[in-house]
Design a protein around this motif. Structure first.
Motif, PDB file in Angstrom:
ATOM      1  N   ARG A  23      -3.396  -0.409   3.225  1.00  0.00           N
ATOM      2  CA  ARG A  23      -3.305   1.085   4.002  1.00  0.00           C
ATOM      3  C   ARG A  23      -1.700   1.389   3.912  1.00  0.00           C
ATOM      4  N   GLY A  24      -1.174   2.381   3.485  1.00  0.00           N
ATOM      5  CA  GLY A  24       0.105   2.634   3.849  1.00  0.00           C
ATOM      6  C   GLY A  24       0.851   3.008   2.390  1.00  0.00           C
ATOM      7  N   ASP A  25       2.154   2.943   2.471  1.00  0.00           N
ATOM      8  CA  ASP A  25       2.913   3.557   1.180  1.00  0.00           C
ATOM      9  C   ASP A  25       3.135   2.170   0.381  1.00  0.00           C
ATOM     10  N   LYS A  26       2.868   2.272  -0.806  1.00  0.00           N
ATOM     11  CA  LYS A  26       3.008   1.415  -1.922  1.00  0.00           C
ATOM     12  C   LYS A  26       4.359   1.245  -2.449  1.00  0.00           C
ATOM     13  N   THR A  27       5.304   0.137  -2.729  1.00  0.00           N
ATOM     14  CA  THR A  27       6.321   0.396  -3.511  1.00  0.00           C
ATOM     15  C   THR A  27       6.201  -0.505  -4.665  1.00  0.00           C
ATOM     16  N   THR A  28       6.696  -0.389  -5.977  1.00  0.00           N
ATOM     17  CA  THR A  28       6.511  -1.163  -6.889  1.00  0.00           C
ATOM     18  C   THR A  28       7.940  -1.287  -7.730  1.00  0.00           C
ATOM     19  N   HIS A  29       8.041  -2.502  -7.711  1.00  0.00           N
ATOM     20  CA  HIS A  29       9.366  -3.052  -8.463  1.00  0.00           C
ATOM     21  C   HIS A  29       9.082  -3.921  -9.762  1.00  0.00           C
ATOM     22  N   VAL A  52       9.297 -10.841 -13.201  1.00  0.00           N
ATOM     23  CA  VAL A  52       8.412 -10.557 -12.082  1.00  0.00           C
ATOM     24  C   VAL A  52       8.446  -9.098 -11.583  1.00  0.00           C
ATOM     25  N   ASP A  53       7.083  -8.916 -11.291  1.00  0.00           N
ATOM     26  CA  ASP A  53       6.894  -7.534 -10.648  1.00  0.00           C
ATOM     27  C   ASP A  53       6.251  -7.626  -9.517  1.00  0.00           C
ATOM     28  N   VAL A  54       6.781  -6.931  -8.669  1.00  0.00           N
ATOM     29  CA  VAL A  54       6.156  -7.018  -7.118  1.00  0.00           C
ATOM     30  C   VAL A  54       5.941  -5.589  -6.523  1.00  0.00           C
ATOM     31  N   ASP A  55       4.639  -5.485  -6.144  1.00  0.00           N
ATOM     32  CA  ASP A  55       3.995  -4.374  -5.614  1.00  0.00           C
ATOM     33  C   ASP A  55       4.007  -4.809  -4.136  1.00  0.00           C
ATOM     34  N   SER A  56       4.388  -3.909  -3.117  1.00  0.00           N
ATOM     35  CA  SER A  56       4.240  -4.484  -1.621  1.00  0.00           C
ATOM     36  C   SER A  56       3.732  -3.002  -1.097  1.00  0.00           C
ATOM     37  N   TRP A  57       3.168  -3.105   0.282  1.00  0.00           N
ATOM     38  CA  TRP A  57       2.525  -2.135   0.960  1.00  0.00           C
ATOM     39  C   TRP A  57       3.286  -2.114   2.430  1.00  0.00           C
ATOM     40  N   ILE A  58       3.882  -0.773   2.577  1.00  0.00           N
ATOM     41  CA  ILE A  58       4.551  -0.822   3.838  1.00  0.00           C
ATOM     42  C   ILE A  58       3.683  -0.244   5.123  1.00  0.00           C
ATOM     43  N   SER A  79       2.881  -5.272   4.877  1.00  0.00           N
ATOM     44  CA  SER A  79       1.291  -5.545   5.150  1.00  0.00           C
ATOM     45  C   SER A  79       0.857  -6.523   4.098  1.00  0.00           C
ATOM     46  N   ALA A  80       1.147  -6.160   2.923  1.00  0.00           N
ATOM     47  CA  ALA A  80       0.520  -6.903   1.736  1.00  0.00           C
ATOM     48  C   ALA A  80       1.534  -6.726   0.396  1.00  0.00           C
ATOM     49  N   VAL A  81       1.310  -7.586  -0.393  1.00  0.00           N
ATOM     50  CA  VAL A  81       2.099  -8.041  -1.594  1.00  0.00           C
ATOM     51  C   VAL A  81       1.473  -8.417  -2.602  1.00  0.00           C
TER      52      VAL A  81
END
Length: 121
Positions: free
Chosen positions: A13-19, A33-39, A88-90
């Motif tokens: 839950r939260g905003d997801k950023t994608t790199h 490398v691909d990184v998705d993270s949840w703020i 919170s998550a990656v």
């Protein structure tokens, strides 16, 4: 990337950023490398700059002693979560191009993917 979390208290839950497409050298090969993270929505610093994330991933790949792609993905996920209170998550995906591209039946890429959230690192 596809992640299934069977919980009402989902850490995503939260905003997801994608790199996507961060490219580094590892063991004389180029890896992506691909990184998705949840703020966390209440975080005081809600945006993680791409340049900072790129430097962090590069440092993990360059300074770590990894035996395989899965170890790299675990190392990146753990480092990103441990160094950022507002994430919170990656999800981390690491892949390398298969050098046997001439064979039409061969796999184009080999890779590994991990999903981590605070509490399971």
């Amino acid at each position: 990337m596809s992640n299934l979390i069977l919980s009402n208290s989902s850490p995503t839950r939260g905003d997801k950023t994608t790199h996507n497409g961060l490219k580094y050298k590892w063991s004389n090969q180029d890896i992506l490398v691909d990184v998705d993270s949840w703020i966390i929505p209440q975080a005081s610093n809600p945006i993680y700059p791409l340049t900072e994330l790129s430097r962090l991933v590069r440092k993990v790949v360059a300074e770590g002693s990894f035996n395989n792609l899965l170890d790299i993905a675990k190392g990146v996920a753990t480092t990103v979560l441990n160094l950022n209170d507002y994430i919170s998550a990656v999800a981390v995906s690491v892949k390398v191009e298969n050098p046997r591209q001439a064979d039409a039946d061969s796999t184009d890429y080999w890779g590994a993917e991990v999903f981590r959230y605070k509490g399971n690192i």
